[in-house]
Design a protein around this motif. Structure first.
Motif, PDB file in Angstrom:
ATOM      1  N   ALA A  53       0.824  -1.210   0.000  1.00  0.00           N
ATOM      2  CA  ALA A  53       0.000   0.000   0.000  1.00  0.00           C
ATOM      3  C   ALA A  53       0.857   1.259   0.000  1.00  0.00           C
ATOM      4  N   GLU A  54       0.289   2.336  -0.535  1.00  0.00           N
ATOM      5  CA  GLU A  54       0.779   3.673  -0.259  1.00  0.00           C
ATOM      6  C   GLU A  54       0.027   4.153   0.975  1.00  0.00           C
ATOM      7  N   VAL A  55       0.720   4.750   1.926  1.00  0.00           N
ATOM      8  CA  VAL A  55       0.124   5.032   3.229  1.00  0.00           C
ATOM      9  C   VAL A  55       0.176   6.518   3.548  1.00  0.00           C
ATOM     10  N   ILE A  56      -0.961   7.022   4.027  1.00  0.00           N
ATOM     11  CA  ILE A  56      -1.016   8.335   4.661  1.00  0.00           C
ATOM     12  C   ILE A  56      -1.243   8.062   6.139  1.00  0.00           C
ATOM     13  N   ALA A  57      -0.347   8.519   6.985  1.00  0.00           N
ATOM     14  CA  ALA A  57      -0.447   8.251   8.412  1.00  0.00           C
ATOM     15  C   ALA A  57      -0.615   9.558   9.173  1.00  0.00           C
ATOM     16  N   CYS A  58      -1.413   9.496  10.230  1.00  0.00           N
ATOM     17  CA  CYS A  58      -1.782  10.685  11.003  1.00  0.00           C
ATOM     18  C   CYS A  58      -1.527  10.430  12.483  1.00  0.00           C
ATOM     19  N   ASP A  59      -1.110  11.454  13.200  1.00  0.00           N
ATOM     20  CA  ASP A  59      -0.984  11.353  14.653  1.00  0.00           C
ATOM     21  C   ASP A  59      -1.030  12.754  15.239  1.00  0.00           C
ATOM     22  N   ARG A  60      -1.696  12.886  16.371  1.00  0.00           N
ATOM     23  CA  ARG A  60      -1.752  14.191  17.038  1.00  0.00           C
ATOM     24  C   ARG A  60      -0.512  14.464  17.883  1.00  0.00           C
ATOM     25  N   ASP A  61       0.295  13.422  18.132  1.00  0.00           N
ATOM     26  CA  ASP A  61       1.478  13.553  18.970  1.00  0.00           C
ATOM     27  C   ASP A  61       2.664  14.016  18.121  1.00  0.00           C
ATOM     28  N   PRO A  62       3.205  15.200  18.379  1.00  0.00           N
ATOM     29  CA  PRO A  62       4.333  15.679  17.566  1.00  0.00           C
ATOM     30  C   PRO A  62       5.559  14.784  17.652  1.00  0.00           C
ATOM     31  N   ASP A  63       5.748  14.067  18.775  1.00  0.00           N
ATOM     32  CA  ASP A  63       6.876  13.153  18.888  1.00  0.00           C
ATOM     33  C   ASP A  63       6.771  12.026  17.864  1.00  0.00           C
ATOM     34  N   ALA A  64       5.551  11.501  17.677  1.00  0.00           N
ATOM     35  CA  ALA A  64       5.349  10.420  16.719  1.00  0.00           C
ATOM     36  C   ALA A  64       5.676  10.878  15.305  1.00  0.00           C
ATOM     37  N   ILE A  65       5.275  12.087  14.962  1.00  0.00           N
ATOM     38  CA  ILE A  65       5.543  12.615  13.619  1.00  0.00           C
ATOM     39  C   ILE A  65       7.041  12.833  13.418  1.00  0.00           C
ATOM     40  N   ALA A  66       7.696  13.393  14.418  1.00  0.00           N
ATOM     41  CA  ALA A  66       9.137  13.644  14.306  1.00  0.00           C
ATOM     42  C   ALA A  66       9.911  12.348  14.158  1.00  0.00           C
ATOM     43  N   GLU A  67       9.565  11.348  14.964  1.00  0.00           N
ATOM     44  CA  GLU A  67      10.304  10.093  14.932  1.00  0.00           C
ATOM     45  C   GLU A  67       9.950   9.248  13.703  1.00  0.00           C
ATOM     46  N   LYS A  78       6.449   6.480  -0.476  1.00  0.00           N
ATOM     47  CA  LYS A  78       5.289   5.618  -0.238  1.00  0.00           C
ATOM     48  C   LYS A  78       4.521   6.000   1.027  1.00  0.00           C
ATOM     49  N   LEU A  79       5.073   6.925   1.814  1.00  0.00           N
ATOM     50  CA  LEU A  79       4.445   7.298   3.077  1.00  0.00           C
ATOM     51  C   LEU A  79       4.378   8.804   3.216  1.00  0.00           C
ATOM     52  N   MET A  80       3.189   9.309   3.577  1.00  0.00           N
ATOM     53  CA  MET A  80       2.989  10.713   3.918  1.00  0.00           C
ATOM     54  C   MET A  80       2.572  10.776   5.383  1.00  0.00           C
ATOM     55  N   LEU A  81       3.271  11.570   6.185  1.00  0.00           N
ATOM     56  CA  LEU A  81       2.934  11.748   7.592  1.00  0.00           C
ATOM     57  C   LEU A  81       2.242  13.087   7.791  1.00  0.00           C
ATOM     58  N   ILE A  82       1.133  13.072   8.547  1.00  0.00           N
ATOM     59  CA  ILE A  82       0.361  14.278   8.809  1.00  0.00           C
ATOM     60  C   ILE A  82       0.210  14.463  10.312  1.00  0.00           C
ATOM     61  N   HIS A  83       0.547  15.649  10.799  1.00  0.00           N
ATOM     62  CA  HIS A  83       0.326  15.972  12.205  1.00  0.00           C
ATOM     63  C   HIS A  83      -1.092  16.503  12.367  1.00  0.00           C
ATOM     64  N   GLY A  84      -1.934  15.768  13.099  1.00  0.00           N
ATOM     65  CA  GLY A  84      -3.303  16.211  13.310  1.00  0.00           C
ATOM     66  C   GLY A  84      -4.140  15.133  13.959  1.00  0.00           C
TER      67      GLY A  84
END
Length: 330
Positions: A53-67, A78-84
């Motif tokens: 799959a191509e994945v769009i991933a979301c998390d409200r935790d800024p640590d998760a996005i940074a790491e 293949k991966l897009m990370l979104i803070h929200g």
């Protein structure tokens, strides 16, 4: 389920619960676009990527996005990370020109990454600041506990933690204020419930869970996320939700039952609609899935997990949804 196949290697930082079962429910075809609405340490995302799959991933935790940026670089587009917040996933996708996806996965509750870090204040296993904020913004658990009245605290413990002695615990919390550390709060709860040292189940568990759910507005967020998923899943798209608390699971169960036509006759909280019934937006959901003994032995946090999944129909999304109170009760 059988052991993980070689093309789905485990992430040593985060062993997501029911991973094989979630990937099976998503039925990923290579090239499909899937959303991991609760990225955390990326366990489900890695499995989705490995399945093609191509994945769009979301998390409200800024640590998760940074790491997670290392994984973004590793998979080369293949991966897009979104803070929200996942309750706003439809808006977050629309802002990036995405109006429909093939699958959405929710892993409800606190992540292993958050639990294992004492500075985040989610767990009483290690002493740390009484924080509990997933997004690292807004009111902390300590601030709320030190200002809320006894009745409000008792209600949260009872409704979100199934704590039958919520009034006793709330009274003890108010008497012990101000509180600033997870260790302090756990000690207050244990004394209030007359917990003998060495007893198998720590009585602070329910109260910590309830406070965390309240601080992060998790039940409202879940309702909003389910409705958002209904809006962005394409016909034939798959929804998979892993929850760890009976109230969360009840919300998911009632949402899917209603949206698949299971409440066509209405309920005591929502009467049957006048005129033509709304078309079902999901096919009848699959049977719930619970972890096996091997997974529970490998990962004790899996014991309370439940997976529910369903396939989107071509019917338009409903314009309204159950309130959280209705979703819990009906």
């Amino acid at each position: 389920m059988t052991d993980l196949s070689p093309d789905l290697p485990r992430d040593p930082r985060h062993d997501p619960v029911l991973r094989e079962e979630v990937i099976a429910a998503l039925a990923i075809a290579p090239g499909e676009r899937h959303v991991d609405a609760t990225f955390g340490a990326g366990g489900y995302t890695r499995a989705m990527l490995a399945a093609g799959a191509e994945v769009i991933a979301c998390d409200r935790d800024p640590d998760a996005i940074a790491e997670g940026q290392a994984l973004v670089a590793e998979v080369d587009g293949k991966l897009m990370l979104i803070h929200g917040r996942f309750g706003e996933i439809d808006r977050l996708l629309a802002e990036r020109g995405i109006d429909a996806v093939d699958g959405i996965t929710f892993d409800i509750g606190v992540s292993s990454m958050q639990l294992d870090r004492d500075v985040r204040g989610f767990s009483f296993q290690k002493d740390g600041p009484l924080d509990m904020r997933m997004a690292q913004e807004g009111e902390t658990a300590a601030e709320w506990l030190n200002r809320a009245d006894e009745a409000e605290i008792a209600d949260v413990l009872y409704h979100y933690g199934d704590e039958r002695q919520s009034r006793r615990v709330a009274r003890a919390i108010v008497a012990a204020r101000p509180l600033s550390r997870t260790g302090e709060l756990a000690t207050v709860i244990r004394k209030a419930l007359r917990h003998p040292p060495g007893a198998p189940k720590d009585p602070a568990t329910k109260s910590f869970q309830a406070i965390r759910i309240h601080i992060n507005g998790e039940l409202d967020e879940l309702m909003e996320g389910l409705a958002a998923a209904e809006r962005v899943l394409r016909p034939g798209g798959r929804l998979a939700v892993v929850s760890f608390h009976s109230t969360e699971d009840r919300i998911v169960k009632n949402f899917l039952r209603e949206r698949s036509g299971g409440d066509a006759a209405g309920s005591r909280h929502r009467p049957a609609p006048i005129g033509a019934a709304r078309a079902a937006t999901f096919q009848p959901p699959a049977r719930k899935v619970r972890p096996g003994k091997a997974e529970e032995a490998r990962n004790p946090r899996a014991r309370s997990a439940t997976l529910r999944s369903a396939v989107r129909t071509a019917a338009p999304a409903w314009p309204t949804q159950l309130t959280t109170k209705e979703a819990i009760s009906c």
